[in-house]
Design an enzyme around this catalytic site. Structure first.
Site, mmCIF file in Angstrom:
data_model
loop_
_atom_site.group_PDB
_atom_site.id
_atom_site.type_symbol
_atom_site.label_atom_id
_atom_site.label_comp_id
_atom_site.label_asym_id
_atom_site.label_seq_id
_atom_site.Cartn_x
_atom_site.Cartn_y
_atom_site.Cartn_z
ATOM 1 N N ASP A 102 0.726 -1.147 0.145
ATOM 2 C CA ASP A 102 0.035 -0.036 -0.078
ATOM 3 C C ASP A 102 0.777 1.373 0.098
ATOM 4 O O ASP A 102 2.146 1.296 0.422
ATOM 5 C CB ASP A 102 -0.913 -0.117 1.194
ATOM 6 C CG ASP A 102 -1.908 0.881 1.164
ATOM 7 O OD1 ASP A 102 -2.286 1.350 -0.144
ATOM 8 O OD2 ASP A 102 -2.881 1.066 2.059
ATOM 9 N N HIS A 153 2.880 3.697 -8.742
ATOM 10 C CA HIS A 153 2.924 2.283 -8.961
ATOM 11 C C HIS A 153 4.110 1.789 -9.760
ATOM 12 O O HIS A 153 4.407 0.550 -9.518
ATOM 13 C CB HIS A 153 1.633 2.122 -9.976
ATOM 14 C CG HIS A 153 0.248 2.446 -9.109
ATOM 15 N ND1 HIS A 153 -0.021 1.780 -7.878
ATOM 16 C CD2 HIS A 153 -0.958 3.205 -9.463
ATOM 17 C CE1 HIS A 153 -1.112 2.490 -7.403
ATOM 18 N NE2 HIS A 153 -1.586 3.245 -8.364
ATOM 19 N N LEU A 200 12.215 -20.064 -4.177
ATOM 20 C CA LEU A 200 11.142 -19.360 -3.630
ATOM 21 C C LEU A 200 9.922 -19.618 -3.932
ATOM 22 O O LEU A 200 9.741 -19.626 -5.330
ATOM 23 C CB LEU A 200 11.451 -17.782 -3.751
ATOM 24 C CG LEU A 200 10.834 -16.750 -3.204
ATOM 25 C CD1 LEU A 200 10.663 -16.620 -1.797
ATOM 26 C CD2 LEU A 200 11.109 -15.400 -3.995
HETATM 27 C C1 IPE Z 1 -0.700 0.503 -4.097
HETATM 28 O O1 IPE Z 1 -1.077 1.444 -3.288
HETATM 29 C C2 IPE Z 1 -1.900 -0.811 -4.104
HETATM 30 C C3 IPE Z 1 -2.582 -1.081 -5.402
HETATM 31 C C4 IPE Z 1 -3.798 -1.243 -5.454
HETATM 32 C C5 IPE Z 1 -1.421 -1.413 -6.347
HETATM 33 P P1 IPE Z 1 -2.120 2.551 -3.328
HETATM 34 O O2 IPE Z 1 -2.554 2.709 -4.789
HETATM 35 O O3 IPE Z 1 -3.415 2.052 -2.807
HETATM 36 O O4 IPE Z 1 -1.777 3.901 -2.818
HETATM 37 P P2 IPE Z 1 -2.521 4.806 -1.789
HETATM 38 O O5 IPE Z 1 -3.131 4.018 -0.790
HETATM 39 O O6 IPE Z 1 -3.288 5.465 -2.761
HETATM 40 O O7 IPE Z 1 -1.316 5.889 -1.577
HETATM 41 MG MG MG Z 2 -4.126 2.320 -0.854
#
Ligand code: IPE
Ligand code: MG
Length: 231
Positions: free
Chosen positions: A2, A19, A113
């Site tokens: 996140d 991302h 892994l």
């Molecule tokens: C990545 O972080 C999670 C995914 C769905 C790829 P977020 O996109 O949730 O980032 P924030 O929470 O808006 O900062």
């Molecule tokens: Mg998020």
């Protein structure tokens, strides 16, 4: 994983850049795992709820996912990583599903892994699909109702054959499970990390594991602690 969006917003950049940084971070964390004594790593990449995001963000995430598969397919295999996918693949693009199947098959005998990638995954959705599987088994007579036990459910989940997660790490300061491994997390330990996913370096990963390894886990039983024994 996140905090990609916030990581980018804090720097005045579009969410998709966050991302992209997050995808790069995945590479480091996968690479660091065997040396840190991790034999199974599951990455929660896209949830069943993430489709609610703006179309261009969903498209961007799918594009990143497609790129990750294309660019790392052979490398993951060469590095002896076994890749499996959790979640319902049905709504994903056909070319992505094809790559997922190819990678799963290509790496099925690898042993260094276990890398699980959860995409269009939701713990509740997984349980719904498992219940359908079990109901089918009951209706064909393959399973008797009185024989349904915890193992029957575990064996019908996406994680079948794999252990429950010892440690669930959530980045970016959120204190929620967000539909991750509803069944399997019954006795998981948690680590809530303030850093956003792009800042989750192998050093932060290592410190998180050191903390986890210092914990005593009793799984509901009473295990004598070292400190008690010396009293
Ligand atoms: C990545 O972080 C999670 C995914 C769905 C790829 P977020 O996109 O949730 O980032 P924030 O929470 O808006 O900062
Ligand atoms: Mg998020």
């Amino acid at each position: 994983m996140d905090g990609n969006g916030r990581w980018a917003a804090k720097r005045g950049m579009p969410r998709l850049i966050g991302h992209k940084r997050g995808a790069n971070r995945v590479k480091d964390i996968v690479k660091a795992s065997p040396d840190l004594g991790v034999d199974t790593l599951t990455l929660y990449a896209f949830s069943t709820e993430n489709w609610k995001r703006a179309a261009h963000e969903v498209e961007g995430l799918m594009k990143l996912f497609r790129g990750y598969l294309q660019n790392h397919l052979l490398e993951l295999n060469e590095k002896n990583v076994r890749v499996r996918f959790f979640g319902d693949p049905t709504p994903l693009a056909a070319d992505i599903r094809k790559q997922m199947d190819f990678l799963t098959d290509l790496t099925k005998d690898n042993t260094l892994l276990n890398l699980n990638i959860a995409i269009n995954y939701g713990g509740r959705d997984e349980l719904v699909r498992a219940i359908r599987t079990i109901a089918r088994q009951v209706s064909t007579g393959e399973t008797a109702i009185q024989d349904i036990g915890e193992d029957t459910i575990s064996d019908a989940l996406d994680t079948r054959g794999q252990c429950d997660p010892d440690l669930i790490i959530r980045t970016a300061g959120e204190l929620r499970l967000s539909n991750f491994m509803t069944w399997q997390s019954a006795y998981s330990e948690f680590a809530f990390i303030k850093e956003s996913w792009p800042d989750f370096t192998p050093e932060v990963y290592e410190a998180t594991l050191v903390n986890f390894r210092s914990r005593t886990r009793q799984f509901g039983a009473v295990v004598p602690r070292a400190a008690d024994a010396t009293e």
